[in-house]
Design an enzyme around this catalytic site. Structure first.
Site, mmCIF file in Angstrom:
data_model
loop_
_atom_site.group_PDB
_atom_site.id
_atom_site.type_symbol
_atom_site.label_atom_id
_atom_site.label_comp_id
_atom_site.label_asym_id
_atom_site.label_seq_id
_atom_site.Cartn_x
_atom_site.Cartn_y
_atom_site.Cartn_z
ATOM 1 N N ASP A 39 0.770 -1.257 0.000
ATOM 2 C CA ASP A 39 0.000 0.000 0.000
ATOM 3 C C ASP A 39 0.802 1.310 0.000
ATOM 4 O OD1 ASP A 39 -1.512 -2.125 0.829
ATOM 5 O OD2 ASP A 39 -2.161 -1.215 2.700
ATOM 6 N N PHE A 98 1.967 -0.897 9.996
ATOM 7 C CA PHE A 98 1.029 -1.034 8.879
ATOM 8 C C PHE A 98 0.620 0.342 8.347
ATOM 9 C CE2 PHE A 98 -0.955 -5.581 9.249
ATOM 10 C CZ PHE A 98 0.303 -6.133 9.175
ATOM 11 N N ASP A 168 -5.246 1.109 9.404
ATOM 12 C CA ASP A 168 -5.114 1.984 8.230
ATOM 13 C C ASP A 168 -5.721 3.372 8.437
ATOM 14 O OD1 ASP A 168 -4.124 -0.404 7.242
ATOM 15 O OD2 ASP A 168 -5.901 -0.879 6.073
HETATM 16 C C1 FRU Z 1 -3.877 -3.701 2.680
HETATM 17 C C2 FRU Z 1 -3.227 -4.113 3.976
HETATM 18 C C3 FRU Z 1 -3.567 -3.116 5.061
HETATM 19 C C4 FRU Z 1 -2.442 -3.254 6.026
HETATM 20 C C5 FRU Z 1 -1.280 -3.537 5.116
HETATM 21 C C6 FRU Z 1 -0.259 -4.486 5.680
HETATM 22 O O1 FRU Z 1 -3.222 -4.102 1.540
HETATM 23 O O2 FRU Z 1 -3.636 -5.422 4.326
HETATM 24 O O3 FRU Z 1 -4.851 -3.308 5.630
HETATM 25 O O4 FRU Z 1 -2.250 -2.095 6.783
HETATM 26 O O5 FRU Z 1 -1.822 -4.081 3.920
HETATM 27 O O6 FRU Z 1 0.888 -4.517 4.899
#
Ligand code: FRU
Length: 497
Positions: A39, A98, A168
């Site tokens: 992400d 994350f 997130d």
């Molecule tokens: C989305 C996700 C997020 C998380 C991250 C972990 O692609 O699963 O929800 O923060 O990737 O790498």
């Protein structure tokens, strides 16, 4: 103070990105400095530059304990790597930093907000992740984690909400300076919801309300929310996990969803009116937007999907790219996307054709390449029965090709990257319903070595796919079953000269 874990990551990435040649990367899309990227995070404008952070595992081209990679740009297309910004080095985030966002504070420092992950041993011997929200403050290069992290944990969740799926944060500031953030969470119904929190200083946060609830309509957990106002509407972007397909709009697995509705800022009430997919191709997930200094709402996403990560072999030095940044607008309850206008600065070697009749397969002198911007207007041949199928094929040689094909009777556009050199049996095709009257269709196709982004009807829809086809496959051809007419404007795109 930079931790040992972060110092190691910085040392490692500096040594290993030297081993990747420029030609082995996309030219004007951000790719991971080394190892793995997912992400986009902390997409922001700070200190006179665009900043883009990303989910990052430098040591392998596979997902691992998440760091934040970091790059800056003046134009959203030429990116310069900065040292990794965050590493999983604290008791509350030792299993990963994350996704999250970034804003500028009143004192001029930059505030990052992210999800700290800690794997907790269960009674049965298994592990479960505990997810909390954390902040770090810095100067655009180095960031210090807040000593009172986490700033949001299970005590800040409404009853029945999961502390294992709470992640997130996307952060922004209101005109009066208030900090706001939206966070993805799983309520008791097992699907997803978006929680809204506010703060006066970015450190002390208060739960406001559930901004939107999935109620098991669009997949399960909603990841990577983003919320903003655009053209008089409220727009919520999320990436749902575990989708079931619905017509040509939504596909199985990890998808993207845009909800458009009315937003009352006084009461923070979002009233949904329309839903649509954000991208109709194969590789697009986890969007994030920025408001540019000149007032444009620009979005990009991870140009990949969890369900198709095996597209590349494991022995590569990098895996993961971002999509093109796209300018957003809302018209008649629909989200429109256009490549950022800065892309036009990269155009050279213009080639145009008008009113070319296509019946069977043709190639056009000067129309080829793997870093191109090509506008194509397709219409039926006058006085003849409407054609059955039209296709444009690119990344083509004797062995390979990727195609975008259109059947006017069904109004279905298909992207097909089956012959792009991958040896894995993953999804290679995707179809979308498009708006077309009498076989007329407008496409803008952007290629950048390892990707194709197809903008349909001036941004009404987009289909995105990665293609790791060998670069020698640079042919382009046009095909019609029946007779079609095309206008073509094609440019080469170069960011590196
Ligand atoms: C989305 C996700 C997020 C998380 C991250 C972990 O692609 O699963 O929800 O923060 O990737 O790498």
């Amino acid at each position: 103070m930079t931790s040992q874990t972060l110092r190691e990551a910085r040392k490692y990435e500096e040594a290993s990105d030297k081993m990747i040649k420029k030609e082995e990367r996309p030219d004007f899309h951000l790719s991971v400095r080394t190892g793995w990227m997912n992400d986009p995070n902390g997409f922001s404008y700070y200190g006179g530059k665009y900043h883009l952070f990303y989910q990052y595992y430098p040591y392998d081209p596979q997902w691992g304990a998440m760091h934040w990679g970091h790059a800056v740009s003046d134009d959203l297309l030429h990116w310069e790597y900065l040292p990794a910004a965050l590493a999983p080095d604290e008791a509350y985030d030792r299993d990963g930093c994350f996704s999250g966002g970034a804003v500028t504070m009143d004192d001029g420092r930059q505030l990052l907000m992210y999800t700290g992950v800690l794997r907790e041993r269960q009674r049965d011997g298994g592990f479960r992740e505990v997810q909390t929200q954390c902040v770090a403050v810095g100067d655009g290069m180095d960031y210090e984690k807040y000593e009172k992290n986490p700033v949001l944990d299970e005590n800040d969740l409404p009853d029945g909400c999961s502390r294992n799926d709470f992640r997130d944060p996307k952060i922004w500031r209101k005109k009066d300076g208030t900090y706001c953030c939206v966070i993805g969470n799983r309520p008791a119904d097992g699907s997803g919801q978006i929680l809204l929190y506010t703060s006066q200083d970015g450190f002390t946060w208060n739960y406001k309300k559930v901004l939107a609830a999935n109620n098991n309509r669009f997949g399960k957990m909603w990841e990577c929310p983003d919320f903003f106002e655009l053209d008089g509407k409220g727009v919520l972007l999320v990436s749902p996990q575990d989708m079931l397909p619905s017509g040509f709009e939504y596909h199985n697995g990890n998808g993207t969803l845009c909800l458009i509705g009315d937003y009352d800022e006084e009461t923070d009430t979002f009233t949904e009116q329309h839903d649509q997919a954000i991208d109709y191709g194969i590789d697009f997930y986890a969007t994030q937007t920025i408001l540019t200094p000149d007032g444009r709402r620009v979005m990009l996403g991870w140009m990949q999907n969890w369900d198709t990560c095996s597209i590349r072999a494991q022995d590569v030095r990098w895996f993961g790219q971002m999509s093109l940044p796209r300018e957003l607008s809302v018209k008649n309850g629909r989200l429109y996307q256009k490549p950022v206008r800065e892309l036009e600065e990269l155009r050279c070697n213009k080639v145009t054709y008008q009113d070319v009749c296509v019946s069977g397969t043709i190639a056009l002198e000067g129309v080829k390449g793997r870093r191109i911007d090509m506008e194509l207007v397709i219409s039926p041949e006058e006085g003849q029965e409407i054609y059955h199928k039209f296709a444009v094929r690119f990344a083509q040689n004797d062995q390979f090709r990727t195609s975008v094909s259109f059947r006017p009777k069904d109004s279905v556009l298909k992207i097909d990257r089956k012959f792009s050199g991958t040896r894995r049996a993953i999804i290679h095709q995707r179809r979308s319903l498009v708006n077309s009257a009498d076989g007329r269709l407008k496409l803008r196709i952007i290629l950048d070595r390892f990707s194709a982004e197809v903008f349909v009807n001036d941004g009404e829809q987009v289909m995105t796919a990665t293609i790791y086809t060998e670069q020698e496959a640079d042919g382009i051809s046009f095909f019609a079953d029946g007779a079609a007419r095309i206008d073509v404007v094609k440019y080469d795109l170069t960011a590196q000269g």
